[in-house]
Design an enzyme around this catalytic site. Structure first.
Site, mmCIF file in Angstrom:
data_model
loop_
_atom_site.group_PDB
_atom_site.id
_atom_site.type_symbol
_atom_site.label_atom_id
_atom_site.label_comp_id
_atom_site.label_asym_id
_atom_site.label_seq_id
_atom_site.Cartn_x
_atom_site.Cartn_y
_atom_site.Cartn_z
ATOM 1 N N ASP A 1 -7.032 -4.505 6.736
ATOM 2 C CA ASP A 1 -6.940 -3.133 6.249
ATOM 3 C C ASP A 1 -7.791 -2.221 7.143
ATOM 4 O O ASP A 1 -9.005 -2.401 7.244
ATOM 5 C CB ASP A 1 -7.456 -3.110 4.802
ATOM 6 C CG ASP A 1 -7.228 -1.768 4.145
ATOM 7 O OD1 ASP A 1 -6.279 -1.667 3.358
ATOM 8 O OD2 ASP A 1 -8.003 -0.830 4.431
ATOM 9 N N GLU B 1 10.146 7.353 3.407
ATOM 10 C CA GLU B 1 11.314 6.474 3.507
ATOM 11 C C GLU B 1 12.137 6.515 2.218
ATOM 12 O O GLU B 1 13.363 6.388 2.255
ATOM 13 C CB GLU B 1 10.840 5.039 3.801
ATOM 14 C CG GLU B 1 10.294 4.891 5.205
ATOM 15 C CD GLU B 1 9.234 3.823 5.338
ATOM 16 O OE1 GLU B 1 8.176 3.945 4.666
ATOM 17 O OE2 GLU B 1 9.433 2.879 6.110
ATOM 18 N N HIS C 1 4.429 5.082 14.044
ATOM 19 C CA HIS C 1 4.374 4.689 12.626
ATOM 20 C C HIS C 1 3.282 3.633 12.522
ATOM 21 O O HIS C 1 3.487 2.455 12.851
ATOM 22 C CB HIS C 1 5.740 4.138 12.183
ATOM 23 C CG HIS C 1 5.759 3.681 10.759
ATOM 24 N ND1 HIS C 1 6.456 4.326 9.777
ATOM 25 C CD2 HIS C 1 5.149 2.629 10.150
ATOM 26 C CE1 HIS C 1 6.274 3.701 8.619
ATOM 27 N NE2 HIS C 1 5.489 2.664 8.825
ATOM 28 N N GLY D 1 1.008 1.802 10.108
ATOM 29 C CA GLY D 1 0.636 1.403 8.755
ATOM 30 C C GLY D 1 0.253 -0.068 8.798
ATOM 31 O O GLY D 1 -0.153 -0.575 9.856
ATOM 32 N N ARG E 1 15.891 -0.389 0.088
ATOM 33 C CA ARG E 1 15.456 -0.591 1.463
ATOM 34 C C ARG E 1 15.745 -2.045 1.812
ATOM 35 O O ARG E 1 15.260 -2.966 1.150
ATOM 36 C CB ARG E 1 13.962 -0.330 1.579
ATOM 37 C CG ARG E 1 13.477 -0.603 2.976
ATOM 38 C CD ARG E 1 11.971 -0.567 3.051
ATOM 39 N NE ARG E 1 11.559 -0.860 4.408
ATOM 40 C CZ ARG E 1 10.373 -1.345 4.724
ATOM 41 N NH1 ARG E 1 9.491 -1.583 3.786
ATOM 42 N NH2 ARG E 1 10.068 -1.580 5.974
ATOM 43 N N HIS F 1 11.436 0.011 10.960
ATOM 44 C CA HIS F 1 10.890 1.304 10.506
ATOM 45 C C HIS F 1 11.875 2.444 10.753
ATOM 46 O O HIS F 1 11.482 3.610 10.847
ATOM 47 C CB HIS F 1 9.546 1.634 11.210
ATOM 48 C CG HIS F 1 8.423 0.719 10.830
ATOM 49 N ND1 HIS F 1 7.543 0.191 11.743
ATOM 50 C CD2 HIS F 1 8.037 0.244 9.629
ATOM 51 C CE1 HIS F 1 6.659 -0.581 11.123
ATOM 52 N NE2 HIS F 1 6.951 -0.565 9.831
ATOM 53 N N ILE G 1 -2.178 4.689 8.403
ATOM 54 C CA ILE G 1 -3.244 4.924 9.388
ATOM 55 C C ILE G 1 -2.964 6.224 10.148
ATOM 56 O O ILE G 1 -3.860 7.060 10.323
ATOM 57 C CB ILE G 1 -3.337 3.729 10.367
ATOM 58 C CG1 ILE G 1 -3.639 2.434 9.610
ATOM 59 C CG2 ILE G 1 -4.373 4.001 11.443
ATOM 60 C CD1 ILE G 1 -3.487 1.157 10.444
ATOM 61 N N GLY G 2 -1.731 6.403 10.571
ATOM 62 C CA GLY G 2 -1.370 7.589 11.369
ATOM 63 C C GLY G 2 -1.589 8.887 10.619
ATOM 64 O O GLY G 2 -1.997 9.898 11.203
ATOM 65 N N GLU G 3 -1.336 8.879 9.302
ATOM 66 C CA GLU G 3 -1.479 10.110 8.519
ATOM 67 C C GLU G 3 -2.922 10.354 8.086
ATOM 68 O O GLU G 3 -3.319 11.494 7.880
ATOM 69 C CB GLU G 3 -0.608 10.040 7.245
ATOM 70 C CG GLU G 3 0.880 10.108 7.537
ATOM 71 C CD GLU G 3 1.727 9.753 6.316
ATOM 72 O OE1 GLU G 3 1.293 10.003 5.179
ATOM 73 O OE2 GLU G 3 2.830 9.200 6.524
ATOM 74 N N GLY H 1 2.351 -2.483 8.678
ATOM 75 C CA GLY H 1 3.263 -2.780 9.778
ATOM 76 C C GLY H 1 3.181 -1.586 10.710
ATOM 77 O O GLY H 1 3.048 -0.459 10.241
ATOM 78 N N ARG I 1 -0.134 -9.184 11.434
ATOM 79 C CA ARG I 1 0.837 -9.695 12.420
ATOM 80 C C ARG I 1 0.300 -9.479 13.834
ATOM 81 O O ARG I 1 -0.370 -8.485 14.097
ATOM 82 C CB ARG I 1 2.180 -8.979 12.275
ATOM 83 C CG ARG I 1 2.957 -9.401 11.058
ATOM 84 C CD ARG I 1 4.217 -8.558 10.886
ATOM 85 N NE ARG I 1 4.118 -7.702 9.721
ATOM 86 C CZ ARG I 1 4.914 -6.669 9.473
ATOM 87 N NH1 ARG I 1 5.885 -6.364 10.316
ATOM 88 N NH2 ARG I 1 4.761 -5.939 8.385
ATOM 89 N N ARG J 1 -8.803 0.847 6.917
ATOM 90 C CA ARG J 1 -9.871 1.620 6.283
ATOM 91 C C ARG J 1 -11.117 0.750 6.086
ATOM 92 O O ARG J 1 -12.240 1.177 6.341
ATOM 93 C CB ARG J 1 -9.395 2.162 4.933
ATOM 94 C CG ARG J 1 -10.238 3.279 4.416
ATOM 95 C CD ARG J 1 -9.613 3.995 3.269
ATOM 96 N NE ARG J 1 -8.438 3.336 2.726
ATOM 97 C CZ ARG J 1 -7.697 3.831 1.758
ATOM 98 N NH1 ARG J 1 -7.997 4.976 1.235
ATOM 99 N NH2 ARG J 1 -6.655 3.178 1.298
HETATM 100 P P1 AMP Z 1 0.897 1.784 4.933
HETATM 101 O O1 AMP Z 1 1.401 0.403 5.260
HETATM 102 O O2 AMP Z 1 1.681 2.887 5.616
HETATM 103 O O3 AMP Z 1 0.718 2.024 3.460
HETATM 104 O O4 AMP Z 1 -0.573 1.882 5.560
HETATM 105 C C1 AMP Z 1 -1.612 1.039 5.141
HETATM 106 C C2 AMP Z 1 -2.752 1.125 6.146
HETATM 107 O O5 AMP Z 1 -3.247 2.480 6.186
HETATM 108 C C3 AMP Z 1 -3.951 0.245 5.788
HETATM 109 O O6 AMP Z 1 -4.451 -0.409 6.966
HETATM 110 C C4 AMP Z 1 -4.960 1.249 5.275
HETATM 111 O O7 AMP Z 1 -6.291 0.825 5.446
HETATM 112 C C5 AMP Z 1 -4.656 2.410 6.181
HETATM 113 N N1 AMP Z 1 -5.264 3.649 5.677
HETATM 114 C C6 AMP Z 1 -4.973 4.328 4.556
HETATM 115 N N2 AMP Z 1 -5.818 5.382 4.408
HETATM 116 C C7 AMP Z 1 -6.673 5.347 5.469
HETATM 117 C C8 AMP Z 1 -7.769 6.141 5.906
HETATM 118 N N3 AMP Z 1 -8.173 7.201 5.211
HETATM 119 N N4 AMP Z 1 -8.391 5.792 7.053
HETATM 120 C C9 AMP Z 1 -7.993 4.718 7.760
HETATM 121 N N5 AMP Z 1 -6.967 3.928 7.410
HETATM 122 C C10 AMP Z 1 -6.313 4.236 6.288
#
Ligand code: AMP
Length: 388
Positions: free
Chosen positions: A279, A375, A204, A206, A89, A177, A325-327, A208, A237, A281
Site C-alpha cells: 500500500d 470506471e 493509472h 493504483g 467489469r 485498465h 496513487i495518481g489522484e 494495479g 505484482r 500510503r
Molecule cells: P486504487 O487501486 O486505485 O484504489 O489505489 C490504491 C492505492 O492508492 C494504494 O496503494 C493506496 O495506498 C494509494 N493511495 C490512496 N490514497 C493515497 C494517498 N493519499 N497517498 C498515497 N497513496 C494513496
C-alpha cells in the site's frame, strides 16, 4: 426515480457496486462495497452526496448470498421502477470481445476460457454473472472489458517477438485498465479540448498500475500485456521482468506454475521490495529504508515507461495522473515529474499539492492534469447504450 442500471465489479473477496438512474446526464444514486466475503463480511454504501449510509446488516458466506441481498436492497430503493440491466467489469475480453457484449451462456463460456490470463479477476467477475443470471434470469447483463479500449493498438505494438504460431493462438499484448482510460479520454475532451487529440500519456497508478499512450483519444500503446502482470511495479505484482528469471526459478528452485503465480501476483511489487506493505500510503508514512527503496523503484519505472510511451507517440503534449496513487499523492507525482523534466514536464507546486485539474507550471511544455477516474460511470454508460 425511473429505471436504473446496477454496475458490479466482483473480486475474490469483494464486490464493488453502484446504482445509476437511466438519465442524461448519468446520475449515480449510490455506490458501495461488500468486503471480506468468506471471512468477516462488511457492507458499506454511500448516497449520491457521498454520505455514508447506515451500515447494512447483511449476512452470508458467498458472493451469491450478498448479491441476493444487494438485489433486494436495490429493488426496495427503486420503489416499483425496474432494474433495467446489470453492467459488469470483466477484466479480459481477449481478441474477440472488443466492445460491450450481452452475457449469455455462450459468451460466458468463451470468457471463461480466458480465465488463466487473469486469474486474480476473471473467474470472480464471471461467477457474479452466473449468480445474477440465477437470481434474476430476466435482467440483461452486459460485459464491459478492460482490454477493449486497446483494440486500436497496431499490430507491431501488440506483437511479442515469439514464433508466429503463438501469436495466432492469441499470445500478444492486450492491455488493461481500458475502462479507466476511456473515461479519462472523454473527460480530457471536456476539460482540455485543445489537447484531446494530442499525444497524451495517462498514468493509472493504483494497486494495479499501468500507462496508456493516447493519440486522437485512442490507445496506441500501453504497458500491460497478455496479462496484468507486465509493465509498472504494482502493489503486489512485479511488473516487467526478464523472462529468464522465470526459467531460473523453475530450473534452480524447482518452482512450478502455482508457486510462480503466487510469487508474481501476490508477493512481489511494493510489498516484495519493501517487505512491509503493498500500500503506497503506508510506505510513504513508514520512513523506513526498504519502504523508500520500493517507492523509488515504483517512481523509476513509471518515469522509464513514460519515456518509452513518449517514443511510441513520437513526443509528448500531455500527461494525466489518475487512480488511488495518481489522484492522491502529490509526492509521487512530484517525483515522477522530476524524472520526466527532460521531456518537458514541470509541475506547479501549489496546484500539484491541491491535486485536481491542471497541475503543470504555466510554461511547462507538457500540460499535466490530475483527473479522477470513474470506471463505474463508464460501465453504466456502456450498459445503457447496449440495452437501448
Ligand atoms: P486504487 O487501486 O486505485 O484504489 O489505489 C490504491 C492505492 O492508492 C494504494 O496503494 C493506496 O495506498 C494509494 N493511495 C490512496 N490514497 C493515497 C494517498 N493519499 N497517498 C498515497 N497513496 C494513496
Amino acid at each position: 426515480m425511473g429505471d436504473a442500471v446496477l454496475v458490479l465489479n466482483a473480486g475474490s473477496s469483494s464486490i464493488k457496486f453502484a446504482l445509476f438512474a437511466m438519465t442524461l446526464p448519468l446520475r449515480r444514486l449510490w455506490h458501495g462495497e461488500i468486503e471480506e466475503i468468506g471471512r468477516a463480511p462488511r457492507v458499506r454504501a454511500w448516497d449520491a452526496a457521498e454520505e455514508l449510509l447506515p451500515e447494512q446488516l447483511w449476512a452470508g458466506n458467498t458472493h451469491e448470498d450478498f448479491l441476493a441481498q444487494l438485489l433486494q436492497w436495490t429493488q426496495a430503493h427503486l420503489q416499483g421502477d425496474a432494474l433495467a440491466a446489470v453492467g459488469h467489469r470483466i477484466v479480459h475480453g481477449g481478441a474477440d470481445f472488443t466492445a460491450p457484449t450481452k452475457l449469455d451462456a455462450q459468451t460466458i463460456a468463451a470468457l471463461d476460457r480466458l480465465s488463466p490470463l487473469a486469474p486474480l479477476h476473471q473467474p470472480h467477475n464471471l461467477n457474479a454473472v452466473r449468480a445474477l443470471a440465477k437470481l434474476r434470469p430476466g435482467v440483461p447483463q452486459i460485459g464491459c472489458f478492460d482490454t477493449a479500449f486497446h483494440a486500436s493498438m497496431d499490430a507491431t505494438t501488440r506483437r511479442f517477438a515469439l514464433p508466429r504460431a503463438l501469436e495466432n493462438e492469441g499470445i500478444r499484448r492486450y492491455g488493461f485498465h481500458g475502462l479507466s482510460y476511456e473515461f479519462i479520454a472523454g473527460r480530457l475532451r471536456q476539460i482540455a479540448p485543445a489537447h484531446a487529440d494530442g499525444r497524451i500519456i495517462v498514468a493509472h497508478l493504483g494497486n494495479g498500475a499501468s500507462l496508456c499512450a493516447l493519440k486522437n483519444g485512442r490507445s496506441v500503446d500501453t504497458t500491460m500485456g497478455l496479462t496484468a502482470l507486465d509493465g509498472l511495479v504494482m502493489g503486489t505484482r512485479c511488473g516487467a521482468l526478464d523472462p529468464g528469471v522465470l526459467l531460473y526459478l523453475m530450473q534452480q528452485y524447482g518452482m512450478a506454475a502455482p508457486a510462480l503465480e503466487d510469487l508474481l501476483y501476490h508477493q512481489s511489487g511494493l510489498l516484495g521490495v519493501s517487505g512491509l506493505s503493498g500500500d503506497m500510503r503506508a510506505l510513504l508514512a513508514a520512513g523506513d529504508r526498504a519502504a523508500e527503496e520500493a517507492i523509488e523503484l515504483f517512481v523509476f519505472h513509471v518515469a522509464r515507461e513514460i519515456g518509452a510511451l513518449a517514443a511510441s507517440l513520437g513526443g509528448l503534449d500531455g500527461l494525466v495522473f489518475t487512480a488511488g496513487i495518481g489522484e492522491n499523492s502529490a509526492e509521487i507525482r512530484r517525483r515522477v515529474a522530476l524524472r520526466c523534466a527532460w521531456l518537458g514536464v514541470e509541475l506547479a507546486e501549489a496546484p500539484n499539492n491541491a491535486g485536481a485539474g491542471l497541475i503543470s507550471a504555466p510554461d511547462s511544455r507538457v500540460s499535466t492534469w490530475v483527473i479522477a477516474t470513474d470506471e463505474e460511470a463508464m460501465i453504466a454508460r456502456h450498459t445503457i447504450a447496449a440495452i437501448l
